[in-house]
Design an enzyme around this catalytic site. Structure first.
Site, PDB file in Angstrom:
ATOM      1  N   TYR A  83      -3.241  31.316   0.119  1.00  0.00           N
ATOM      2  CA  TYR A  83      -2.586  32.458   2.022  1.00  0.00           C
ATOM      3  C   TYR A  83      -3.082  33.163   1.142  1.00  0.00           C
ATOM      4  O   TYR A  83      -3.902  33.458   0.101  1.00  0.00           O
ATOM      5  CB  TYR A  83      -1.195  31.812   2.014  1.00  0.00           C
ATOM      6  CG  TYR A  83      -0.826  32.215   0.816  1.00  0.00           C
ATOM      7  CD1 TYR A  83      -0.664  33.450  -0.335  1.00  0.00           C
ATOM      8  CD2 TYR A  83       1.237  31.700   1.551  1.00  0.00           C
ATOM      9  CE1 TYR A  83       0.633  33.203  -1.364  1.00  0.00           C
ATOM     10  CE2 TYR A  83       2.181  32.543   0.061  1.00  0.00           C
ATOM     11  CZ  TYR A  83       1.740  32.808  -0.621  1.00  0.00           C
ATOM     12  OH  TYR A  83       2.549  33.389  -1.547  1.00  0.00           O
ATOM     13  N   GLU A  84      -3.245  34.431   3.008  1.00  0.00           N
ATOM     14  CA  GLU A  84      -4.034  35.159   2.646  1.00  0.00           C
ATOM     15  C   GLU A  84      -5.720  35.604   2.245  1.00  0.00           C
ATOM     16  O   GLU A  84      -5.899  37.153   1.857  1.00  0.00           O
ATOM     17  CB  GLU A  84      -3.062  36.618   1.882  1.00  0.00           C
ATOM     18  CG  GLU A  84      -3.040  37.607   1.405  1.00  0.00           C
ATOM     19  CD  GLU A  84      -2.753  38.805   3.220  1.00  0.00           C
ATOM     20  OE1 GLU A  84      -1.336  37.447   3.823  1.00  0.00           O
ATOM     21  OE2 GLU A  84      -2.799  39.165   3.986  1.00  0.00           O
TER      22      GLU A  84
END
Lengths: 600, 600
Positions: B451-452
């Protein structure tokens, strides 16, 4: 997506990399024929994808459940196992005299890849039965063979291996489970075992435990260990299960993965059996105090089978990620590298088009394919020993199997974790959600580098026991064979093969140089140096052998250039590790010792 | 074992590797003093180990539970969060005018390591709040700032980031969530968002969602995205939560790990709010159609904070494995290499004595320590930008932070997975049993590389956006700084430093050569070559920078040789990768393209 069995790839590997084609032609493969091979693989693939795979997710979610000494398998698994054994899959490589089909070990491990690819939790169980068959066949009395082997070969009963105790994991010298001689030739077993795979379940009418224990007058250490057969139900002479034996499951573990595979704590001899007095009734397998030798009989194939578990999961993870990467659309080609502000006027592309995703998929494919070759070739060495015409030939292949076993256990199981982890990564956020199934493969895969001898122990075994076999002639013969493949690639006058051969020769040089160094340290008694770098050496060995096998496949492939491209890709992006590994290995243990003070 | 916060190592890294000592001396660290630094770290360590860590296992087992639009946090977590924010930990680096403590970012990320080490599922939540604070501070109207910032800085309310939609993961250009202008300056939001971390919970009275959406007349693609603030409860002017807004959690994900962190599907505007008509009421943050610029504001620190998650888990896994390896006894020294039949007369040794276990632990320690230095130095670059005296200086440090961000996100998160996996391995069979806690760390760690911005996207960002900054002057200045450390090691006339410096110079040579090549490809428009090898380049960069930081620590350490030994160990067993990586990188994309046909 359900599991897609890689039947064509498996068959190609068996025929052309392992050499089953030549075995069939030269009469070393029993009744196996071209058509039979194709038919067996097709049917096994069908069973794996259509029968086993659909129950994998449910088996993981529900898990094996424990209550009051009993283990209940997940919904549908008892019927699944029954269908599987009734189709005759259990005794594939077992001897015909006990109902087996006597097919090559290399074929049976290839088929085991399919079971494990569809569900590792399912694939594990029969592995233990197979170990029991091998131990009984090699060391059991005629009475035990007659009574137990037909049931175990058919899979009507399943087997277990009871080694580990809380204080005795990798080191069996401190075993405490004890066995007492009875007047009638039987023994009574008392003790606790942990991590017993499929130690209790409701798949079969009976379970046959093989248990390591110590007699009261046994010598200390591993020279005082004996092996006993301890059935869950004591059978009569006709093989009908009778009184409940004093061997019970006390609890099962809540594990990271393989939830449908019950991992049991077993208690022997706490007085709950139906035989009147305390103690689990057992029969000696082999001789007293020679239990470890019996275990060693099983160890090569048990380790190979764990390698196959890692391989099966890795292939499943690769297939799943490949299908996802072809379907999921995200970004335009090179979008992420260009001006983000550009309007998204063009259609999104499947993520496989993104170079980084393709790189991950190719890495997965190269690792899986090279791991497969190593594992199957290990099985093939066992076949060759069985069909050896002379003791010299038998010894050659026995040592080859010994040499390849630590590689066939460690490399595919490391690959299983790495490839399953890459599979999660390719799925992005979806990969982290359990529903997708990619995460389950990572959870399942993670045990394989641990059990049946950690991969660190495999490395120690490779370096300290296998390299010195026959004064290092065994490893040198193998290296010569690998070099011969690289030579053939050099001589093949086609684009791609030349550069590939150069890289293979270079890696083989690294492998030879480090092998020489390790052998020298062993000769000089510099065990600390050898042990400190055994793991990087094991990786260097496996990467090199694996890439050579990819080259061998490319040389045999008349259909096109895909196999050559894969071999070249591996040489350019994985075999590049060998120079660094060599450097690390040649340092020995000095820096490791010096760095210990940093461990705080 | 509970979590042991590595306070001394953290403080040393901040003072001597990051350079906080110099910042304090030169007045760039606000009110921070020697004593205050030590006191804050000690108290944060105490809170992490005594308050958070004991709830980590229960939080994982129980998980966040969803029912009827509401999420209930695990037992004890609401009280834990309340105690945590009341102790003032939430606003550590936030500006004083909104109630924050204005401490250096580098210190706040160091402390965030402790929260994540104790429980990553807990540590994540405040990260999102911090992102909301930054976005509002930079782009929010005075009205929004006055109403929301004090509550967010104190942690009385928490924030969320709503970016992802099912069809828009890494590529935001296809967002569908829409925003409609109202007459009163507010907007109504309609749409569905997925993977919203802490999107709903019962820790706070209100939740402040930042939502990316598209106005009806917005341009296509990422130029048509706007950012909105959408509170769960609409506050009155005094900040008292009022009517329930039309923003509801529809479901939470069943994930591999971070079970206590609710990952929500959010539905905006399906008519369930209390405001009378359908549509979630939202306020514009920044300008219309400039939402992506606002997101970019948060992105550097959000990515850094994910890196810190990986780091925290890695440190926890290392500490746990180290404690286990010191306690667990198995085998005598070198037993596995010697004659197994030798009686076990001598005492068993802790497994840390086995070279292969020590090697794994040192690998973990080197990876964790180098990842920590990279992440903290990235935070420090943000500090230096804030304290810059000139625009030139600000630009220098802004570009440094930009450059280090992909490394600080990707390397510690890859390290998180690798180190947690090694931690499982060191625990052996115990590691696979959930009760031990080693497996939880691996499950938690696995999301951070995803993620990110996946780590593959970080690599693309590094190569295509960060290398060309200021005509490559930014990266060249950084490489020069790294070389300067290697020079100092060369000049240090002590055993060990010389060989270390040689290895660092060699790796820096590999890094410089590949950097030059990538920049050349970018100049020539050969994007395919650059993208194909961005990931191996990112690893080469991080390994080299990380090892240089270990050398810098060793140079600064007057207490002894442990830090030098660790730097040397890393150079000898991890930095050895760089020559192979260079080789892979310099090939560019040709073989990757050629190998695509193997993907079947």
């Amino acid at each position: 997506m359900t599991y897609q069995p890689p039947i064509e790839e498996i068959e190609f590997t068996l025929r052309h990399v392992v050499g089953l084609d030549r075995d069939m032609a030269e009469g070393r493969a029993g009744d196996l024929s071209d058509d039979l091979l194709t038919a067996i693989l097709a049917e096994a693939g069908r069973f794996a994808s259509d029968e086993i795979a659909p129950l994998a997710a449910g088996g993981d979610k529900e898990g094996a459940r424990f209550s009051d000494g009993r283990v209940t398998m997940p919904k549908g698994w008892t019927a699944l196992y029954k269908a599987w054994r009734e189709a005759g899959w259990n005794g594939l490589a077992a001897p015909a005299e006990h109902g087996g089909q006597n097919l090559p070990v290399s074929l049976s491990v290839a088929i085991a890849e399919l079971w494990n690819g569809a569900s590792m939790a399912f694939g594990i169980g029969p592995t233990l039965t197979m170990g029991a068959v091998e131990a009984l066949e090699a060391h059991g009395s005629d009475h035990l063979k007659t009574l137990y082997l037909p049931k175990l070969v058919s899979g009507e009963w399943m087997g277990t291996m009871n080694l580990t105790e809380p204080q005795a994991g990798s080191d069996l010298s401190t075993l405490r489970t004890r066995a007492e001689r009875q007047g009638d030739g039987t023994y009574r077993i008392f003790g606790q075992k942990i991590y017993i795979t499929y130690g209790e379940h409701d798949l079969t009418d009976n379970i046959v435990h093989l248990v390591l224990a110590r007699l009261p007058d046994a010598p200390e250490g591993v020279k005082g260990i004996s092996l006993f057969l301890v059935p869950k139900f004591l059978p009569d002479e006709a093989g009908n299960p009778g009184p409940r034996n004093d061997a019970f499951c006390h609890a099962i573990e809540h594990k990271l993965g393989i939830h449908a595979s019950p991992t049991c704590t077993m208690i022997f001899g706490d007085g709950r059996g139906e035989s009147g007095e305390a103690g689990a009734v057992g029969w000696l397998v082999g001789e007293e105090n020679k239990g470890l030798a019996c275990m060693f009989t099983m160890m090569n194939s048990a380790r190979l089978m764990v390698g196959i578990q890692g391989l099966g999961v890795a292939e499943a993870a690769y297939g799943k990620a490949l299908a996802y990467a072809r379907e999921r659309r995200q970004g335009r080609a090179n979008l992420l590298a260009k001006d983000r502000a550009e309007p998204a006027s063009r259609e999104m592309v499947p993520i496989i088009e993104h170079p980084d995703v393709a790189r991950m998929l190719l890495r997965m494919k190269a690792l899986v394919t090279s791991a497969r070759a190593i594992a199957y070739c290990c099985g093939h060495a066992i076949d060759r020993e069985r069909h050896a015409q002379t003791e010299e030939e038998a010894r050659f292949w026995r040592e080859r199997a010994n040499l390849l076993t630590p590689l066939a256990k460690s490399f595919p199981t490391d690959v299983g974790v790495d490839v399953a982890s890459l599979g999660v990564q390719i799925h992005g956020g979806m990969g982290y959600v359990e529903e997708t199934g990619a995460a389950r493969l990572l959870r399942d895969a993670r045990i394989a580098p641990i059990y049946e001898g950690t991969n660190g122990i495999q490395a120690i075994d490779l370096v300290t026991r296998k390299l010195p076999q026959s004064g290092s002639q065994s490893v040198r013969a193998y290296l010569a064979e690998l070099r011969e493949v690289a030579e053939r690639a050099s001589e093949r006058n086609e684009a791609g093969f030349g550069a590939l051969a150069e890289r293979l020769h270079e890696a083989l040089g690294d492998l030879t140089e480090t092998t020489d160094q390790l052998l020298q340290w062993l000769n000089e008694g510099r065990m600390g140096d050898a042990l400190a770098v055994a793991t990087p050496y094991q990786r260097l060995f496996a990467l090199t052998a694996g890439n050579v096998y990819l080259a061998k496949a490319a040389l045999a492939d008349e259909a096109g250039s895909a196999r050559l491209a894969l071999a070249v890709f591996m040489a350019d992006s994985l075999l590049t590790e060998t120079s660094g590994l060599k450097r690390e290995i040649l340092q020995g243990g000095e820096n490791l010792s010096a760095a210990r003070e940093a461990l705080q």
